[in-house]
Scaffold this active site. Structure first.
Site, PDB file in Angstrom:
ATOM      1  N   ASP A   1      11.300  -5.723   4.361  1.00  0.00           N
ATOM      2  CA  ASP A   1       9.874  -5.668   4.701  1.00  0.00           C
ATOM      3  C   ASP A   1       9.117  -6.219   3.485  1.00  0.00           C
ATOM      4  O   ASP A   1       8.885  -7.431   3.376  1.00  0.00           O
ATOM      5  CB  ASP A   1       9.495  -4.207   5.038  1.00  0.00           C
ATOM      6  CG  ASP A   1       8.010  -3.980   5.320  1.00  0.00           C
ATOM      7  OD1 ASP A   1       7.208  -4.911   5.160  1.00  0.00           O
ATOM      8  OD2 ASP A   1       7.621  -2.846   5.696  1.00  0.00           O
TER       9      ASP A   1
ATOM     10  N   LYS B   1      10.677   7.746   7.614  1.00  0.00           N
ATOM     11  CA  LYS B   1      10.440   7.391   6.218  1.00  0.00           C
ATOM     12  C   LYS B   1      11.371   8.230   5.362  1.00  0.00           C
ATOM     13  O   LYS B   1      11.500   9.453   5.604  1.00  0.00           O
ATOM     14  CB  LYS B   1       8.977   7.664   5.839  1.00  0.00           C
ATOM     15  CG  LYS B   1       7.993   6.724   6.515  1.00  0.00           C
ATOM     16  CD  LYS B   1       8.112   5.306   5.972  1.00  0.00           C
ATOM     17  CE  LYS B   1       7.093   4.390   6.627  1.00  0.00           C
ATOM     18  NZ  LYS B   1       7.175   3.010   6.128  1.00  0.00           N
TER      19      LYS B   1
ATOM     20  N   SER C   1       7.100   5.183  13.997  1.00  0.00           N
ATOM     21  CA  SER C   1       7.425   5.332  12.583  1.00  0.00           C
ATOM     22  C   SER C   1       6.890   6.684  12.146  1.00  0.00           C
ATOM     23  O   SER C   1       5.681   6.922  12.231  1.00  0.00           O
ATOM     24  CB  SER C   1       6.753   4.199  11.797  1.00  0.00           C
ATOM     25  OG  SER C   1       6.900   4.406  10.402  1.00  0.00           O
TER      26      SER C   1
ATOM     27  N   LYS D   1       5.571  -8.623   9.571  1.00  0.00           N
ATOM     28  CA  LYS D   1       4.206  -8.106   9.700  1.00  0.00           C
ATOM     29  C   LYS D   1       3.301  -9.295   9.463  1.00  0.00           C
ATOM     30  O   LYS D   1       3.367  -9.907   8.392  1.00  0.00           O
ATOM     31  CB  LYS D   1       3.912  -7.052   8.634  1.00  0.00           C
ATOM     32  CG  LYS D   1       4.613  -5.726   8.852  1.00  0.00           C
ATOM     33  CD  LYS D   1       4.253  -4.744   7.762  1.00  0.00           C
ATOM     34  CE  LYS D   1       5.086  -3.472   7.953  1.00  0.00           C
ATOM     35  NZ  LYS D   1       4.962  -2.561   6.813  1.00  0.00           N
TER      36      LYS D   1
HETATM   37  O1  OSB Z   1       6.653   0.096   5.543  1.00  0.00           O
HETATM   38  O2  OSB Z   1       6.514  -0.232   7.614  1.00  0.00           O
HETATM   39  C1  OSB Z   1       6.021   0.212   6.578  1.00  0.00           C
HETATM   40  C2  OSB Z   1       2.749   2.032   7.378  1.00  0.00           C
HETATM   41  C3  OSB Z   1       2.021   1.749   6.253  1.00  0.00           C
HETATM   42  C4  OSB Z   1       2.605   1.027   5.238  1.00  0.00           C
HETATM   43  C5  OSB Z   1       3.923   0.569   5.369  1.00  0.00           C
HETATM   44  C6  OSB Z   1       4.650   0.823   6.507  1.00  0.00           C
HETATM   45  C7  OSB Z   1       4.064   1.611   7.510  1.00  0.00           C
HETATM   46  C8  OSB Z   1       4.768   2.025   8.713  1.00  0.00           C
HETATM   47  C9  OSB Z   1       3.931   2.373   9.902  1.00  0.00           C
HETATM   48  O3  OSB Z   1       5.953   2.181   8.766  1.00  0.00           O
HETATM   49  C10 OSB Z   1       4.217   1.514  11.073  1.00  0.00           C
HETATM   50  C11 OSB Z   1       3.190   1.745  12.143  1.00  0.00           C
HETATM   51  O4  OSB Z   1       3.422   2.643  12.957  1.00  0.00           O
HETATM   52  O5  OSB Z   1       2.137   1.053  12.171  1.00  0.00           O
HETATM   53 MG    MG Z   2       8.478  -0.863   6.009  1.00  0.00          MG
END
Ligand code: OSB
Ligand code: MG
Length: 389
Positions: free
Chosen positions: A241, A164, A136, A265
């Site tokens: 999410d 992102k 990510s 998650k």
């Molecule tokens: O929205 O998935 C998300 C990190 C912090 C808060 C939200 C998100 C994320 C990531 C990182 O996308 C995912 C990772 O590599 O741990």
């Molecule tokens: Mg996300």
């Protein structure tokens, strides 16, 4: 299993590369590590991966610390349960605060798997011995900086990249990455930054020809109707999410047609117990799932890898190697080869915790339970609180 005592460690680690989303930028993370010890002296570790600020979720490090010390640990210390999933019932009256609950729940699972002498993945119902990992990537200052980041991770073997996005940082960077990597599995994550606004909807529509695996959380968490409107006219699957904190949320989203893919998650859903339940519910509804991340330290990362080994996790997960995030981790590093991470095969969490480094990186600690003063880690604690239950 009987929980004899519990300990929290607030630990700060610097990120190798600072990370920017539609809402904020960060250069280090403060996560709360949860240590549960049973009456036989076995230890289980879990991680409260709450961000410091309430921009991804309402939870913060401080609110999680408060809820864990005042409600969750007092509810589980002294508790005797047959299965780790029963620990959640001890604090079942606590609303929300899922990040804090998730750390306690995960520690219970790791402890139980240790006692049973089985890997955490098997305890959860995992069937895979390795999982496909994606990276990510945050918002960068320029498209060239982003292309450099993508290049670094593609060269390291990753085959799936998530970018992102935010209004104003979407069509141009996505097209540039797609042009440079025509075959790459590519997806985007807006963290809820778009609104039901003609310019925003037009930008999202223009992403439809980029061959994306999915658009993650385009709209605000509760705005399922706009998400459904986008999904109805877009051929790119919408992934949810932030919108999905419970299985009830998933059922609502399915009924409304608000998405087709679920990012699971454990932190956001309140634990591994809840995550497995969401995995099962998603399978019944026909939603493919993958495991999202919160830049977890090794403890939370190992749990994410174990969770990703369940059969419904058919899409690449955000469980890249420790070195993408941290120069040194609180566990032995989790590694990837050609974008694939092996599921730990050892009993319990399956990675060794580096307590010496953990203590050196620690900002605060808390302990609860009579046995806390007697265990070998007691020297690591600065205070032993009186039992509250
Ligand atoms: O929205 O998935 C998300 C990190 C912090 C808060 C939200 C998100 C994320 C990531 C990182 O996308 C995912 C990772 O590599 O741990
Ligand atoms: Mg996300």
């Amino acid at each position: 299993m009987k929980i004899d005592h519990a300990r929290l460690h607030l630990v700060r680690l610097p990120l190798v590369h600072s990370f920017e989303t539609s809402s904020h930028r960060k250069a280090h993370l403060d996560h709360i590590l949860v240590e549960l010890v049973d009456d036989e002296g076995n230890t289980g570790w879990g991680e409260i991966a709450s961000p410091s600020d309430p921009y991804y979720t309402a939870d913060t490090v401080q609110t999680s610390w408060s809820i864990a010390t005042r409600y969750l640990l007092p509810a589980v210390v002294g508790a005797e349960v047959d299965k780790p999933g029963e620990l959640a019932g001890r604090y079942g009256k606590v609303r929300g605060n899922r990040f804090a609950a998730a750390g306690v729940d995960a520690a219970g699972w790791a402890l139980w798997a240790t006692r049973e002498g089985i890997p955490l993945a098997s305890a959860l119902g995992g069937t895979r011995s390795s999982v496909v990992a994606g990276v990510s990537l945050g918002i960068e200052k320029t498209v060239d900086d982003l292309l450099a980041q993508v290049g670094t991770h593609v060269d390291a073997g990753y085959r799936r990249v998530k970018l992102k996005i935010a209004p104003g940082w979407d069509v141009e960077p996505v097209r540039a990455v797609r042009a440079a990597y025509p075959e790459l599995m590519l997806q985007v994550d807006a963290n809820g930054a778009y609104r039901d606004d003609p310019d925003h909807l037009a930008a999202l529509a223009r992403l439809d020809d980029a061959g994306l695996l999915m658009i993650e959380q385009p709209f605000a968490p509760r705005d399922l109707l706009t998400s459904a409107a986008l999904q109805a006219r877009s051929s790119t699957p919408v992934c949810l999410d932030e919108s999905i904190e419970t299985v009830d949320d998933l059922r609502t989203a399915d009924a409304l047609g608000a998405g087709r893919i679920l990012n699971i998650k454990a932190s956001r859903m309140g634990g591994l117990t809840a995550a497995v339940r969401a995995h099962d519910a998603a399978a019944e509804l026909g939603w493919p799932v993958w495991c999202g991340g919160m830049h977890e330290f090794g403890i939370g990362r190992a749990a994410n890898v174990a969770l990703s080994s369940l059969p419904g996790f058919t899409l690449p997960s955000d469980v890249s190697a420790s070195e993408k995030y941290y120069a040194r981790d609180v566990t032995e590093p989790i590694t990837a080869r050609d974008g694939v991470v092996d599921v730990p095969a050892r009993a319990g969490l399956g990675v060794e915790v580096d307590t010496e480094f953990l203590v050196r990186s620690r900002l605060d600690t808390f302990a609860l339970g009579d046995g806390a003063e007697h265990d070998p880690a007691a020297g690591l604690a600065v205070a032993v609180a009186p039992r509250q239950s």
